[in-house]
Design a protein around this motif. Structure first.
Motif, short mmCIF file in Angstrom:
data_model
loop_
_atom_site.label_atom_id
_atom_site.label_comp_id
_atom_site.label_asym_id
_atom_site.label_seq_id
_atom_site.Cartn_x
_atom_site.Cartn_y
_atom_site.Cartn_z
N VAL A 78 4.27 0.29 -13.96
CA VAL A 78 4.44 0.99 -12.69
C VAL A 78 3.05 1.21 -12.12
O VAL A 78 2.23 1.88 -12.76
CB VAL A 78 5.13 2.36 -12.88
CG1 VAL A 78 5.41 3.00 -11.52
CG2 VAL A 78 6.40 2.23 -13.70
N GLU A 79 2.76 0.64 -10.97
CA GLU A 79 1.42 0.80 -10.41
C GLU A 79 1.45 1.73 -9.19
O GLU A 79 2.05 1.41 -8.16
CB GLU A 79 0.80 -0.55 -10.01
CG GLU A 79 -0.63 -0.36 -9.49
CD GLU A 79 -1.39 -1.65 -9.29
OE1 GLU A 79 -0.79 -2.73 -9.35
OE2 GLU A 79 -2.61 -1.56 -9.06
N LEU A 80 0.79 2.88 -9.33
CA LEU A 80 0.74 3.87 -8.24
C LEU A 80 -0.30 3.44 -7.21
O LEU A 80 -1.45 3.16 -7.57
CB LEU A 80 0.38 5.25 -8.80
CG LEU A 80 1.28 5.77 -9.93
CD1 LEU A 80 0.77 7.12 -10.44
CD2 LEU A 80 2.72 5.89 -9.45
N GLY A 81 0.09 3.39 -5.94
CA GLY A 81 -0.83 2.93 -4.89
C GLY A 81 -1.23 1.49 -5.10
O GLY A 81 -2.39 1.13 -5.02
N ALA A 82 -0.22 0.64 -5.36
CA ALA A 82 -0.48 -0.75 -5.75
C ALA A 82 -1.16 -1.56 -4.65
O ALA A 82 -1.88 -2.51 -4.94
CB ALA A 82 0.82 -1.42 -6.16
N VAL A 153 1.96 3.36 -16.76
CA VAL A 153 1.63 3.73 -15.37
C VAL A 153 0.18 3.36 -15.10
O VAL A 153 -0.72 3.76 -15.86
CB VAL A 153 1.87 5.24 -15.14
CG1 VAL A 153 1.41 5.64 -13.74
CG2 VAL A 153 3.34 5.59 -15.35
N LEU A 154 -0.06 2.59 -14.05
CA LEU A 154 -1.43 2.24 -13.65
C LEU A 154 -1.84 3.10 -12.46
O LEU A 154 -1.09 3.19 -11.49
CB LEU A 154 -1.51 0.77 -13.22
CG LEU A 154 -0.95 -0.31 -14.15
CD1 LEU A 154 -1.15 -1.69 -13.52
CD2 LEU A 154 -1.64 -0.24 -15.51
N TYR A 155 -2.99 3.73 -12.57
CA TYR A 155 -3.55 4.45 -11.41
C TYR A 155 -5.01 4.02 -11.33
O TYR A 155 -5.89 4.60 -11.96
CB TYR A 155 -3.37 5.96 -11.57
CG TYR A 155 -3.56 6.73 -10.27
CD1 TYR A 155 -3.17 6.19 -9.05
CD2 TYR A 155 -4.11 8.00 -10.26
CE1 TYR A 155 -3.33 6.89 -7.86
CE2 TYR A 155 -4.27 8.71 -9.08
CZ TYR A 155 -3.88 8.14 -7.89
OH TYR A 155 -4.05 8.84 -6.70
N LEU A 156 -5.24 2.95 -10.55
CA LEU A 156 -6.53 2.24 -10.57
C LEU A 156 -7.39 2.60 -9.37
O LEU A 156 -7.02 3.41 -8.52
CB LEU A 156 -6.26 0.73 -10.62
CG LEU A 156 -5.40 0.23 -11.80
CD1 LEU A 156 -5.16 -1.27 -11.69
CD2 LEU A 156 -6.05 0.57 -13.13
N GLY A 157 -8.56 1.97 -9.31
CA GLY A 157 -9.38 2.02 -8.10
C GLY A 157 -10.13 3.32 -7.86
O GLY A 157 -10.67 3.53 -6.79
N SER A 158 -10.13 4.23 -8.84
CA SER A 158 -10.73 5.55 -8.65
C SER A 158 -10.05 6.31 -7.52
O SER A 158 -10.69 7.15 -6.86
CB SER A 158 -12.25 5.46 -8.40
OG SER A 158 -12.85 6.73 -8.65
N SER A 159 -8.78 6.04 -7.30
CA SER A 159 -8.01 6.80 -6.30
C SER A 159 -7.96 8.27 -6.70
O SER A 159 -7.95 9.16 -5.83
CB SER A 159 -6.59 6.26 -6.20
OG SER A 159 -6.60 4.89 -5.94
N ILE A 160 -7.95 8.55 -8.01
CA ILE A 160 -7.93 9.93 -8.51
C ILE A 160 -9.15 10.70 -8.00
O ILE A 160 -9.11 11.93 -7.86
CB ILE A 160 -7.85 9.95 -10.07
CG1 ILE A 160 -7.55 11.33 -10.62
CG2 ILE A 160 -9.13 9.41 -10.70
CD1 ILE A 160 -6.12 11.75 -10.52
#
Ligand code: AVJ
Length: 317
Positions: A78-82, A153-160
């Motif tokens: 599941v990729e958040l903000g894919a 769950v993937l939350y990539l790109g330094s979106s956090i």
């Protein structure tokens, strides 16, 4: 526990009004992403100074096998903000080596981005079933519990990085609350580094980031009947070492008043006054550990590029 349907989500107009009538003036970074802003962000990811995207992609390409091994077989991704899933294919490729099929749920607020994600994955990887999910994280992460099976769950790109530490922990806690034993999170964070690397990444020579920043004014002109003079504000990027974050601001170059006709609101600016438009937090390993443990996750392993500019962290529930 309050049902999430009962928590009202503020509208664009309400967020603008709250931000510009507050002191100091600010606007939430998510307001950057109208169609023009999303296209400008895509341009940013290609800039020589903006190391984040290509560094994270490099880690994923070099370490996909190791990451897949640490995750183990039998997961739905599941990729958040894919977005258009530009970075995900190598990881999916490594995961399909360990299981017959990989269900892949790209989650995004933009249906056009999700169409792009479906197309890209279909072209680049076999044995992946793409099931796009349109969701706004402001409505919570309830969609996660509707997805069957063990989840990565993937939350990539330094979106956090757009969230202050307390908000980041509460968001990860919400995600954690929808997961079960055996589920995992792969989190991408930009790491603290020298100011001379950070500043140009947020103030590039071509002025694309300046354009991205001032697009927030253009959007208010278009959607709220505002009369911001784009030439009367200057892009400012600064490194806040105490808070460990890059900041973007728009600086008023003169005394001026701006009319936002749809809001029936007039806002005055003194010379040099700022609108704070973005925080982009940079992490140390202690900060990553405390964020994950604060949200109820256990860190399993971290992967970095050679310069340790960017980190990918695998955590378990
Ligand atoms: C999309 C939040 C990861 O903070 O680096 C890029 C947004 N802002 N240039 C970031 C952004 C200015 C980006 N994130």
């Amino acid at each position: 526990m309050i049902a999430r349907e009962l928590i009202p989500v503020p509208s664009y107009a309400e967020e603008v009004e709250a931000g510009l009538t507050g002191y100091p003036k600010s606007l939430p970074a998510k307001l950057f992403y109208d169609a023009a802003g999303s296209a400008l962000f895509e341009d940013i990811t290609q800039l020589p100074e903006y190391y984040l995207t290509r560094t994270e992609l490099g880690i994923l390409q070099d370490r996909a096998g190791e990451i897949a091994a640490a995750v183990g077989a039998g997961v739905a991704v599941v990729e958040l903000g894919a977005g258009t899933a530009a970075k995900t294919c190598t990881l999916l490729q490594s995961l399909v080596k360990r299981q017959m099929r990989v269900p892949y749920y790209p989650v995004d607020i933009s249906s056009s981005a999700l169409a792009g994600a479906r197309q890209r994955v279909a072209n680049e990887v076999d044995r992946v079933s793409v099931r796009p999910v349109i969701a706004d994280f402001a409505d919570g992460f309830g969609f996660l519990s509707d997805i069957p099976g063990r989840k990565l769950v993937l939350y990539l790109g330094s979106s956090i990085g757009n969230f202050d530490p307390a908000t980041a922990v509460s968001m990860l806690t919400d995600i954690r609350g929808e997961l079960g034993t055996g589920d995992a999170l792969l989190l991408g964070t930009d790491m603290v580094k020298k100011e001379k690397i950070l500043l140009p990444a947020y103030d590039d020579a071509q002025g694309v980031t300046a354009e991205f920043n001032s697009n927030i004014l253009r959007r208010m002109n278009r959607e709220l009947g505002a009369d911001f003079d784009l030439d009367a504000f200057r892009h400012v990027a600064r490194w806040n070492v105490q808070q460990s974050r890059m900041e973007m601001h728009l600086k008023s170059l003169r005394m001026q008043t701006v009319d936002l006709s749809v809001l029936r609101l007039r806002i005055g600016f003194v010379p040099g006054e700022h609108i704070h438009t973005e925080n982009s937090y940079k992490y140390t390993m202690p900060a990553v550990r405390s964020m994950l443990s604060g949200a109820g996750f256990q860190l399993v392993q971290s992967w970095f590029d050679r310069k340790k500019w960017f980190g990918l962290h695998l955590a378990r529930v």
